[in-house]
Design an enzyme around this catalytic site. Structure first.
Site, PDB file in Angstrom:
ATOM      1  CG  ASN A 111      -1.826  -1.212   1.242  1.00  0.00           C
ATOM      2  OD1 ASN A 111      -2.070  -1.815   0.202  1.00  0.00           O
ATOM      3  ND2 ASN A 111      -2.299  -1.583   2.414  1.00  0.00           N
ATOM      4  CG  ASP A 113      -2.939   3.224   2.253  1.00  0.00           C
ATOM      5  OD1 ASP A 113      -2.050   3.063   3.126  1.00  0.00           O
ATOM      6  OD2 ASP A 113      -3.790   2.354   1.988  1.00  0.00           O
ATOM      7  CG  HIS A 128       3.967  -1.510  -4.724  1.00  0.00           C
ATOM      8  ND1 HIS A 128       2.762  -2.140  -4.923  1.00  0.00           N
ATOM      9  CD2 HIS A 128       4.909  -2.364  -5.195  1.00  0.00           C
ATOM     10  CE1 HIS A 128       2.978  -3.334  -5.477  1.00  0.00           C
ATOM     11  NE2 HIS A 128       4.261  -3.493  -5.636  1.00  0.00           N
ATOM     12  N   GLY A 204      -5.177  -9.224   3.685  1.00  0.00           N
ATOM     13  CA  GLY A 204      -5.832  -8.441   2.641  1.00  0.00           C
ATOM     14  C   GLY A 204      -5.048  -8.247   1.369  1.00  0.00           C
TER      15      GLY A 204
END
Ligand SMILES: [Zn+2]
Length: 266
Positions: A111, A113, A128, A204
């Site tokens: 993620n 975020d 990432h 997830g």
């Protein structure tokens, strides 16, 4: 109920037993913070094509950023807006609690975020990158994301953003489609694999990327305990020791409850 209390108890037991733990997380952990899920970068695109008639993968690619930064930024901006107001959820926060209990706990995330950092997670490998770190592609000056992301909210946007020093295109430190993984993150990743954790918990992620699947495979081969928390079936569901069919926040809340009750029951 499909998830009996027993599986949470067993996972809690494994956490208490382990010296070194690796969490691997994907879009599913952010879903409970209201983030859209789509290959880890957002689920804003139900059909494959953008308004420009190209795929979202092409729009958010390293090549497109070089040729048409306005197109790439248009979609980065939409994704950025989706994460701008998201807050970490119980799953992120319980990882922080587990890290206090077990300091040699690592988090490998796909993620971008920023929610793991906001929750106070340490030993974090953002494979990432992070959408809230920005830099100039020409002079490499770094920018405080708040200068740019504050505009996510007020809609005052001039894209692509340019460097005040040299006029170069500013971009986030994220791995766009077709780009290499960041070297520092990769090195940390291999460090972890060299001294394999005795517990690997995947949360997830559909485990499509080889570097996301690999630690689980190695853990299984070496006889380390493995857990998957995911409401759906993935490529690792059949090989993990514990498959928890639930969302991230719900599962982690139940696991924490079991961790907390160990002291009193035994
Ligand atoms: Zn510059």
């Amino acid at each position: 109920m499909e998830n009996s209390k027993l599986i949470y108890k067993r996972v809690a037991d494994e956490i208490l037993k382990a010296d070194k733990i690796l969490f691997i997380t994907g879009a599913g952990i952010s879903a409970d913070s209201g983030m859209p899920t789509y290959r880890g970068i957002g689920g804003l695109y139900n059909n494959d094509q953008t308004e420009e008639g190209i795929s979202i993968e092409d729009a958010i690619s390293g090549n497109m950023l070089k040729r048409r930064p306005d197109i790439t930024w248009k979609y980065l901006w939409q994704l950025g807006k989706a994460c701008a107001d998201a807050e970490p959820n119980h799953a992120h926060k319980i990882i922080t609690e587990i890290q206090k209990l077990k300091p040699d706990t690592w988090v490998l995330t796909q993620n971008v975020d920023n929610l793991h950092r906001m929750a106070g997670n340490t030993n974090l490998i953002e494979i990432h990158g992070n959408a809230f770190e920005l830099y100039c592609t020409k002079c490499y000056a770094e920018f405080d994301s708040e200068n740019i992301t504050s505009n996510y909210r007020n809609g005052n946007v001039k894209l692509p953003p340019k460097c005040g020093e040299c006029g170069g295109i500013v971009r986030p430190k994220v791995v766009l489609f077709g780009e290499m993984l960041p070297e520092k993150a990769i090195n940390k990743y291999y460090d972890i694999l060299r001294s394999m954790p005795d517990l690997v918990i995947s949360i997830g992620t559909s485990s499509l990327f080889p570097y996301i699947q690999e630690p689980v495979m190695i853990a299984v081969q070496q006889g380390a305990a493995t857990v998957e928390i995911n409401p759906g079936e993935t490529s690792i569901s059949q090989i993990v020791k514990y498959k928890v069919t639930a969302g991230a926040a719900e599962a982690m809340t139940n696991i924490r409850q079991e961790i907390n009750s160990f002291g009193t029951e035994r």
